[in-house]
Design an enzyme around this catalytic site. Structure first.
Site, PDB file in Angstrom:
ATOM      1  N   GLU A  21      45.637 -49.450 -10.550  1.00 54.06           N
ATOM      2  CA  GLU A  21      46.971 -48.880 -10.726  1.00 54.06           C
ATOM      3  C   GLU A  21      48.039 -49.944 -10.509  1.00 54.06           C
ATOM      4  O   GLU A  21      49.040 -49.985 -11.224  1.00 54.06           O
ATOM      5  CB  GLU A  21      47.176 -47.713  -9.765  1.00 54.06           C
ATOM      6  CG  GLU A  21      46.273 -46.536 -10.053  1.00 54.06           C
ATOM      7  CD  GLU A  21      46.384 -45.439  -9.014  1.00 54.06           C
ATOM      8  OE1 GLU A  21      46.721 -44.313  -9.406  1.00 54.06           O
ATOM      9  OE2 GLU A  21      46.136 -45.718  -7.823  1.00 54.06           O
ATOM     10  N   TYR A  53      75.730 -38.858 -15.461  1.00 52.14           N
ATOM     11  CA  TYR A  53      74.295 -38.664 -15.694  1.00 52.14           C
ATOM     12  C   TYR A  53      73.580 -39.999 -15.859  1.00 52.14           C
ATOM     13  O   TYR A  53      72.487 -40.200 -15.345  1.00 52.14           O
ATOM     14  CB  TYR A  53      74.036 -37.813 -16.923  1.00 52.14           C
ATOM     15  CG  TYR A  53      74.725 -36.479 -16.971  1.00 52.14           C
ATOM     16  CD1 TYR A  53      75.220 -35.852 -15.830  1.00 52.14           C
ATOM     17  CD2 TYR A  53      74.901 -35.831 -18.174  1.00 52.14           C
ATOM     18  CE1 TYR A  53      75.846 -34.632 -15.891  1.00 52.14           C
ATOM     19  CE2 TYR A  53      75.530 -34.596 -18.246  1.00 52.14           C
ATOM     20  CZ  TYR A  53      76.003 -34.000 -17.095  1.00 52.14           C
ATOM     21  OH  TYR A  53      76.632 -32.784 -17.175  1.00 52.14           O
ATOM     22  N   ILE A  72      52.878 -40.986  -4.348  1.00 50.44           N
ATOM     23  CA  ILE A  72      54.016 -40.441  -5.094  1.00 50.44           C
ATOM     24  C   ILE A  72      54.914 -39.621  -4.170  1.00 50.44           C
ATOM     25  O   ILE A  72      56.088 -39.432  -4.480  1.00 50.44           O
ATOM     26  CB  ILE A  72      53.592 -39.653  -6.350  1.00 50.44           C
ATOM     27  CG1 ILE A  72      52.654 -38.501  -6.026  1.00 50.44           C
ATOM     28  CG2 ILE A  72      52.986 -40.588  -7.380  1.00 50.44           C
ATOM     29  CD1 ILE A  72      52.327 -37.615  -7.234  1.00 50.44           C
ATOM     30  N   GLU A  73      54.412 -39.203  -3.017  1.00 47.71           N
ATOM     31  CA  GLU A  73      55.266 -38.547  -2.033  1.00 47.71           C
ATOM     32  C   GLU A  73      56.361 -39.501  -1.560  1.00 47.71           C
ATOM     33  O   GLU A  73      57.537 -39.127  -1.476  1.00 47.71           O
ATOM     34  CB  GLU A  73      54.432 -38.067  -0.831  1.00 47.71           C
ATOM     35  CG  GLU A  73      53.492 -36.923  -1.130  1.00 47.71           C
ATOM     36  CD  GLU A  73      52.146 -37.333  -1.730  1.00 47.71           C
ATOM     37  OE1 GLU A  73      51.254 -36.474  -1.780  1.00 47.71           O
ATOM     38  OE2 GLU A  73      51.971 -38.506  -2.148  1.00 47.71           O
ATOM     39  N   LYS A  99      52.479 -37.648 -12.169  1.00 45.50           N
ATOM     40  CA  LYS A  99      51.662 -38.819 -12.477  1.00 45.50           C
ATOM     41  C   LYS A  99      50.572 -38.374 -13.455  1.00 45.50           C
ATOM     42  O   LYS A  99      49.484 -37.954 -13.048  1.00 45.50           O
ATOM     43  CB  LYS A  99      51.057 -39.364 -11.175  1.00 45.50           C
ATOM     44  CG  LYS A  99      50.331 -40.665 -11.291  1.00 45.50           C
ATOM     45  CD  LYS A  99      49.913 -41.122  -9.893  1.00 45.50           C
ATOM     46  CE  LYS A  99      49.152 -42.416  -9.946  1.00 45.50           C
ATOM     47  NZ  LYS A  99      48.778 -42.885  -8.614  1.00 45.50           N
TER      48      LYS A  99
END
Length: 123
Positions: A21, A53, A72-73, A99
């Site tokens: 990864e 934005y 990813i937390e 993900k």
């Protein structure tokens, strides 16, 4: 409270526990909701009365691509932190990080986390 939603923001980054990864990278999808008072923008129709934005997207992009995280937390928390720095009018943030290429033990599927945070000092 009013909300701004940004959905399906796609970024290429190198987050994850595994060496592959970090080496190969993958796509991450982000959904973002920011709560704030938009009444001034609704009444005036003036750009300065709302949150940019594009500025939000740039903040999310920097959080996703600027630092490598194992989880990813933690990435979701970094996005929240970046969004709060973007504009002081934002009182609450919800972010979902997906993900799609997560190494799951099945042929297909995605992993995602969603967190919601109030601006520090706001209950």
């Amino acid at each position: 409270m009013d909300a701004i939603h940004l959905k399906d923001l796609a970024f290429f980054a190198y987050h994850g526990l595994y060496e592959e990864e970090a080496r190969l990278g993958q796509r991450f999808l982000v959904d973002l909701t920011c709560w704030l008072d938009l009444s001034a923008a609704c009444e005036s129709d003036e750009y300065e009365q709302t949150v940019c934005y594009a500025g939000l997207v740039k903040s999310v992009e920097q959080a996703v691509t600027g630092t490598r995280f194992n989880l990813i937390e933690r990435l979701a928390a970094a996005i929240v932190e970046a969004v709060f720095k973007t504009d002081e009018r934002i009182q609450k943030v919800r972010v979902k990080v997906e993900k799609p290429g997560a190494p799951l033990p099945v042929p297909s599927g995605t992993a995602s986390v969603e967190i919601m945070r109030n601006r520090p000092g706001i209950t």
